[in-house]
Scaffold this active site. Structure first.
Site, PDB file in Angstrom:
ATOM      1  N   MET A  39     -53.015   9.904 -15.924  1.00 54.98           N
ATOM      2  CA  MET A  39     -51.727   9.367 -15.500  1.00 54.98           C
ATOM      3  C   MET A  39     -50.595  10.382 -15.551  1.00 54.98           C
ATOM      4  O   MET A  39     -49.443  10.028 -15.732  1.00 54.98           O
ATOM      5  CB  MET A  39     -51.370   8.137 -16.344  1.00 54.98           C
ATOM      6  CG  MET A  39     -52.399   7.029 -16.283  1.00 54.98           C
ATOM      7  SD  MET A  39     -52.887   6.591 -14.587  1.00 54.98           S
ATOM      8  CE  MET A  39     -51.597   5.456 -14.167  1.00 54.98           C
ATOM      9  N   HIS A  73     -57.926   6.558  -6.546  1.00 54.27           N
ATOM     10  CA  HIS A  73     -56.662   5.819  -6.505  1.00 54.27           C
ATOM     11  C   HIS A  73     -56.960   4.380  -6.096  1.00 54.27           C
ATOM     12  O   HIS A  73     -57.715   4.169  -5.118  1.00 54.27           O
ATOM     13  CB  HIS A  73     -55.702   6.480  -5.505  1.00 54.27           C
ATOM     14  CG  HIS A  73     -54.394   5.780  -5.387  1.00 54.27           C
ATOM     15  ND1 HIS A  73     -53.408   5.874  -6.337  1.00 54.27           N
ATOM     16  CD2 HIS A  73     -53.919   4.951  -4.426  1.00 54.27           C
ATOM     17  CE1 HIS A  73     -52.374   5.132  -5.960  1.00 54.27           C
ATOM     18  NE2 HIS A  73     -52.662   4.562  -4.815  1.00 54.27           N
TER      19      HIS A  73
HETATM   20  C1  GRF Z   1     -57.894   2.129 -12.931  1.00 54.54           C
HETATM   21  O1  GRF Z   1     -57.053   1.090 -12.502  1.00 54.54           O
HETATM   22  C2  GRF Z   1     -58.091   3.084 -11.804  1.00 54.54           C
HETATM   23  O2  GRF Z   1     -57.839   2.460 -10.571  1.00 54.54           O
HETATM   24  C3  GRF Z   1     -57.078   4.158 -12.016  1.00 54.54           C
HETATM   25  O3  GRF Z   1     -56.865   4.219 -13.422  1.00 54.54           O
HETATM   26  C4  GRF Z   1     -57.147   2.925 -13.989  1.00 54.54           C
HETATM   27  C5  GRF Z   1     -57.928   3.061 -15.260  1.00 54.54           C
HETATM   28  O4  GRF Z   1     -59.130   3.688 -14.970  1.00 54.54           O
HETATM   29  N1  GRF Z   1     -57.594   5.387 -11.491  1.00 54.54           N
HETATM   30  P1  GRF Z   1     -60.211   4.026 -16.145  1.00 54.54           P
HETATM   31  O5  GRF Z   1     -60.777   2.705 -16.604  1.00 54.54           O
HETATM   32  O6  GRF Z   1     -59.446   4.714 -17.260  1.00 54.54           O
HETATM   33  O7  GRF Z   1     -61.207   4.884 -15.459  1.00 54.54           O
END
Ligand code: GRF
Length: 197
Positions: A89, A108
């Site tokens: 993130m 995404h």
């Molecule tokens: C998910 O909603 C995915 O779409 C985005 O990050 C979120 C968490 O993903 N890429 P993860 O469970 O940590 O892989």
């Protein structure tokens, strides 16, 4: 091929990728890195015997370049051929993405180019879309904007909440990302389209 995976949270996509890299798969994981020391995915990677690292972005304040230099230092050690962002993130600037151009993927939760950025499921519901889904793309300096390598679609159902829709999309993320990585690691950049089984 050596694959490093960047996470910030639970790492469900990371787990799907790790569990797919077996047998005659052309890639193997070499590192799971998180910007958050408390990311649940770190334990899941360690359970699977994959080296982990944490580069906390907070000590760098707003100095993205310094944070990215610290990321790069970890990567010099692990020497990956491919970088997979999976629920990572932090926005990466051009000085980092340009080093990895053509070797860095991201997943995404929308059918790009629709809904770049955050809150994609709520936005799809707001728009009254009949279809939604997820996209794996190559990472460039533009947020959620690089060449698309794969998409998976799901129907939007009456009464869907953002969480219900997110859960339906996440199931497809766990199918799409491993399928795209396997092709990409084998040098195949043809667009893959999946629909909900
Ligand atoms: C998910 O909603 C995915 O779409 C985005 O990050 C979120 C968490 O993903 N890429 P993860 O469970 O940590 O892989």
């Amino acid at each position: 091929k050596r694959v490093a995976i960047f996470i910030s949270g639970g790492g469900s996509n990371m787990v799907s990728l790790l569990d797919s890299m077996t047998g005659d798969h052309p890639a193997r994981p070499c590192l799971v890195l998180s910007n958050k020391a408390d990311a649940g995915g770190l334990a899941r990677a360690a359970e699977r015997g994959v080296p982990t690292a944490v580069v906390d972005h907070k000590p760098f304040g707003g100095d993205r370049e310094a944070f990215q230099e610290a990321l790069q230092a970890e990567l010099e050690n692990a020497a990956p051929d491919i970088l997979c962002l999976a629920g990572f993130m932090r926005v990466l600037t051009g000085s980092f993405t340009s080093r990895w151009e053509g070797r860095m993927l991201n997943i995404h939760p929308s059918l790009l180019p629709k809904y770049r950025g955050l809150h994609t499921h709520a936005r799809a519901l707001e728009a009254g879309d009949a279809e939604h889904g997820c996209t794996v793309h190559e990472v460039t300096a533009e947020l959620d904007d690089g060449p698309i390598l794969g998409q998976a679609t799901v129907p939007v159902l009456p009464g869907d909440t953002p969480d219900a829709l997110a859960a339906r999309v996440l199931v497809q993320e766990h199918r799409l990302y491993p399928a795209v990585l396997r092709r990409f690691a084998g040098g195949n950049r043809e667009m893959l389209r999946l629909s909900e089984a």
